[in-house]
Structure formats: C-alpha cells, structure tokens
Design a protein around this motif. Structure first.
Motif, PDB file in Angstrom:
ATOM      1  N   UNK A   1      49.347  43.107  53.979  1.00  0.00           N
ATOM      2  CA  UNK A   1      49.867  44.427  53.703  1.00  0.00           C
ATOM      3  C   UNK A   1      50.330  44.014  52.081  1.00  0.00           C
ATOM      4  N   UNK A   2      51.000  43.206  52.162  1.00  0.00           N
ATOM      5  CA  UNK A   2      51.283  43.437  50.829  1.00  0.00           C
ATOM      6  C   UNK A   2      50.453  43.020  49.766  1.00  0.00           C
ATOM      7  N   UNK A   3      49.364  42.388  50.016  1.00  0.00           N
ATOM      8  CA  UNK A   3      48.082  42.646  48.732  1.00  0.00           C
ATOM      9  C   UNK A   3      48.038  44.164  48.801  1.00  0.00           C
ATOM     10  N   UNK A   4      47.141  44.492  50.169  1.00  0.00           N
ATOM     11  CA  UNK A   4      46.980  45.653  49.794  1.00  0.00           C
ATOM     12  C   UNK A   4      48.266  46.717  49.417  1.00  0.00           C
ATOM     13  N   UNK A   5      49.005  47.074  49.627  1.00  0.00           N
ATOM     14  CA  UNK A   5      49.572  47.311  48.933  1.00  0.00           C
ATOM     15  C   UNK A   5      50.165  46.879  47.182  1.00  0.00           C
ATOM     16  N   UNK A   6      50.116  46.106  46.869  1.00  0.00           N
ATOM     17  CA  UNK A   6      49.788  46.251  45.685  1.00  0.00           C
ATOM     18  C   UNK A   6      48.716  46.134  44.763  1.00  0.00           C
ATOM     19  N   UNK A   7      47.637  46.022  45.330  1.00  0.00           N
ATOM     20  CA  UNK A   7      46.482  46.171  44.434  1.00  0.00           C
ATOM     21  C   UNK A   7      45.904  48.273  44.755  1.00  0.00           C
ATOM     22  N   UNK A   8      47.031  48.592  45.964  1.00  0.00           N
ATOM     23  CA  UNK A   8      46.318  50.447  45.372  1.00  0.00           C
ATOM     24  C   UNK A   8      46.724  50.556  44.154  1.00  0.00           C
ATOM     25  N   UNK A   9      48.119  50.680  44.451  1.00  0.00           N
ATOM     26  CA  UNK A   9      48.656  51.002  43.158  1.00  0.00           C
ATOM     27  C   UNK A   9      48.894  49.945  42.102  1.00  0.00           C
ATOM     28  N   UNK A  10      50.008  50.193  40.711  1.00  0.00           N
ATOM     29  CA  UNK A  10      50.087  49.650  39.874  1.00  0.00           C
ATOM     30  C   UNK A  10      51.719  49.375  40.146  1.00  0.00           C
ATOM     31  N   UNK A  11      51.975  49.531  41.283  1.00  0.00           N
ATOM     32  CA  UNK A  11      53.673  49.137  41.213  1.00  0.00           C
ATOM     33  C   UNK A  11      53.830  48.000  41.435  1.00  0.00           C
ATOM     34  N   UNK A  12      55.687  48.066  41.109  1.00  0.00           N
ATOM     35  CA  UNK A  12      56.063  46.540  40.497  1.00  0.00           C
ATOM     36  C   UNK A  12      56.431  45.876  42.265  1.00  0.00           C
ATOM     37  N   UNK A  13      56.883  44.619  41.778  1.00  0.00           N
ATOM     38  CA  UNK A  13      57.357  43.884  43.575  1.00  0.00           C
ATOM     39  C   UNK A  13      58.841  44.827  43.730  1.00  0.00           C
ATOM     40  N   UNK A  14      59.576  45.184  43.036  1.00  0.00           N
ATOM     41  CA  UNK A  14      60.949  46.300  43.089  1.00  0.00           C
ATOM     42  C   UNK A  14      60.674  47.002  44.131  1.00  0.00           C
ATOM     43  N   UNK A  15      59.604  47.867  44.047  1.00  0.00           N
ATOM     44  CA  UNK A  15      59.359  48.465  44.288  1.00  0.00           C
ATOM     45  C   UNK A  15      58.679  48.714  45.887  1.00  0.00           C
ATOM     46  N   UNK A  16      58.279  47.093  46.520  1.00  0.00           N
ATOM     47  CA  UNK A  16      58.113  46.930  47.583  1.00  0.00           C
ATOM     48  C   UNK A  16      58.580  46.302  48.648  1.00  0.00           C
TER      49      UNK A  16
END
Length: 308
Positions: free
Chosen positions: A45-60
């Motif tokens: 889910x971390x990888x999918x969340x990262x790829x889904x939109x150009x968010x920063x790690x701090x946003x995750x």
C-alpha cells in the motif's frame, strides 16, 4: 478505509488488495536495510500510495501509523525492488502466457474486425518519452530534441486486450525509435515466436519511424500515395491509436510518473518505477479493464492467469 477512499488512494478496490498481494507473491513482511520491519500488505500500500499521486513521504505518515519518513522511503524502495526482481520478466521478455500462437491469432482477428487492413497484425509498437528532472551530468545524452525535455525512453507493444505485451527500456532520451528497435532485439524475438497456429507469420504495426519488415509493418510514406495507400494508412492509424492510450493510462493511474521534478536519475530508480508502473497497470487492466479493451471488445485475461 471506505471502498472509494481506498480506490482513490491506492488505485485498487479494497476487496482486490488481497488478490493483488497474492498474485504478486508479497511476503508477510519486508525488512529494510536498517532492520525496520514493514508488513507485506502495508508495504504494498505504501508503494501504491506513492505512485498514485506525487505526494511527499511526510504526507503519507498519517496514513501509515506515523511511520517516519526514512522508513517510508526505504520500505517503498524495498517493495519496488521486490516486485521488479520477481515479476519484470512478465513484461520485459516474451510472455508466452499472453503471447502464445492462439492468443496472437485472437488479437489479429479482433484488430482485423475493427477495420484494420492487415489480417495478421496482433499489436502495435511505439516509443514513449518519460520526462525527468534535469540531470547534473550527461544532459546532452538525456535531452530529447523533439519533445525538448530531458528524458528516458521506453519502447512498448500494445495488445487489443488492453495489456502492454512487452516493454524495453530505459534508454537515453536522444535515442531514435529505430535505434531502440535494433537494441531491443525485438525483430529476432518476433521471428522466433510470432507465428499463428496455422503457421502464418504475425506482425506488429508501428509509425513511419520504423523500418518495413516481415514482422513489422508501417504506413506508406514514400512518393505519391494512391487512394488505396491513403485508405490503408487511415484504417491502420484508427486502430494504432490504442498504443497511445496505454501510455496515457500509465501516467493517469500512476501520476507520480507524470511529475518529472521528482524523477531524478542517480537518486531514484526511474527505470524500475516506470516498468513496475506498467506491470501494475496490466494487473489493474486484468481486474477492471480499460479503454483499449473496451474499444476492441476483447476482455483481458484473469489476473491469476496473467501472473501464473
């Protein structure tokens, strides 16, 4: 999470996440280089969340239990490397599961029924330019003069079922399409494998940048074109546009690949990111279909069949 929320953040429905994890053979846990432990489903889910939109790690951090930014970064890269090492052959090499003689004949018949003049064309080939951040070195090598952007290039073969049958790359942005074709050795692979059950030679169709070969057809482009030649080009171009849809699907579903400022070579695995995004897009196509499969009226294989 609600169903719609899960689909928006991960591009996968909540009920399908266990299916995706199962076919990708995600382990129970990932152990990062500095010994942090991340659960298998959590890492996916971390990888999918990262790829889904150009968010920063701090946003995750809020989504993943306030895990720290370094852990999120290392876990995401760990899952990316695992999926690439375990499954990249399904899309970077000749996949006999979806490119066997019977399947090639089915693809060719469907393309011909949609108005294509060729009755032995099973797919379409093209190259895409993946923009990247301006590098500190090798700027001339990575600069694509046509698109006027620093980039990496990938060559892909699109199938009427909506899948990316084969992908080659990355190569430097200034490389010509015909040069990529030679480097990929695709013509030799087609000569060996692209044969129908009846023994007919099958082909892919490309744009005018490609040479004319038995297994690679292109539009008429020299001299004065007759009405018949123009009609051939028009009919083939109307179905060849599907390869552009597939490139667009990768960028639309995994918008991280459309944010070039975060794609920095020598600092991140840009090539692996694109190949894994294309592989995950194939998985989503098996689950939900896409514009290409709807256009040709040909259902993609079941996700279990694709990853078998």
């Amino acid at each position: 999470m609600e169903e719609d929320e899960c689909l928006a953040e991960f591009r996968v429905r909540k009920c399908d996440l266990p299916v995706l994890a199962d076919v990708l053979m995600i382990p129970d846990k990932f152990i990062c280089d500095q010994r942090s432990v991340v659960g298998g489903m959590e890492g996916l889910c971390m990888l999918l969340k990262r790829l889904a939109y150009p968010c920063r790690y701090s946003d995750m951090m809020a989504r993943f239990g306030q895990r720290q930014v370094p852990v999120l970064s290392m876990a995401t890269n760990c899952v990316l490397k695992y999926i690439y090492d375990r499954h990249h052959h399904r899309i970077t090499q000749w996949n006999h599961g979806i490119l066997n003689p019977a399947a090639l004949q089915t693809y060719a018949d469907r393309i011909h029924q949609m108005g294509a003049r060729l009755d032995n064309c099973f797919g379409f080939i093209d190259c895409t330019v993946q923009p990247i951040a301006r590098p500190g070195t090798d700027q001339r090598t990575l600069y694509n003069g046509h698109k006027r952007v620093h980039s990496l290039k990938f060559q892909a073969t699109a199938l009427p079922s909506g899948l990316t049958g084969n992908i080659y790359g990355p190569v430097e942005g200034r490389k010509h399409d015909s040069g990529m074709l030679a480097d990929s050795n695709l013509l030799s692979v087609l000569e060996e494998h692209a044969i129908s059950p009846s023994g007919q030679r099958m082909c892919v169709y490309g744009d005018p940048a490609y040479p004319l070969r038995v297994h690679l057809q292109a539009p008429f482009r020299h001299g004065q074109l007759t009405p018949q030649m123009q009609a051939f080009n028009k009919a083939m171009n109307e179905v060849r546009v599907s390869v552009e849809w597939l490139f667009g699907d990768i960028a639309n579903y995994f918008k991280f690949m459309d944010f070039k400022k975060n794609l920095k070579i020598k600092l991140s695995s840009v090539g692996k990111l694109y190949v894994v995004s294309a592989l995950l897009r194939n998985a989503l196509t098996c689950l939900y279909g896409n514009q290409t499969s709807q256009f040709f009226g040909l259902d993609p294989p079941h996700i279990q069949e694709y990853f078998s």
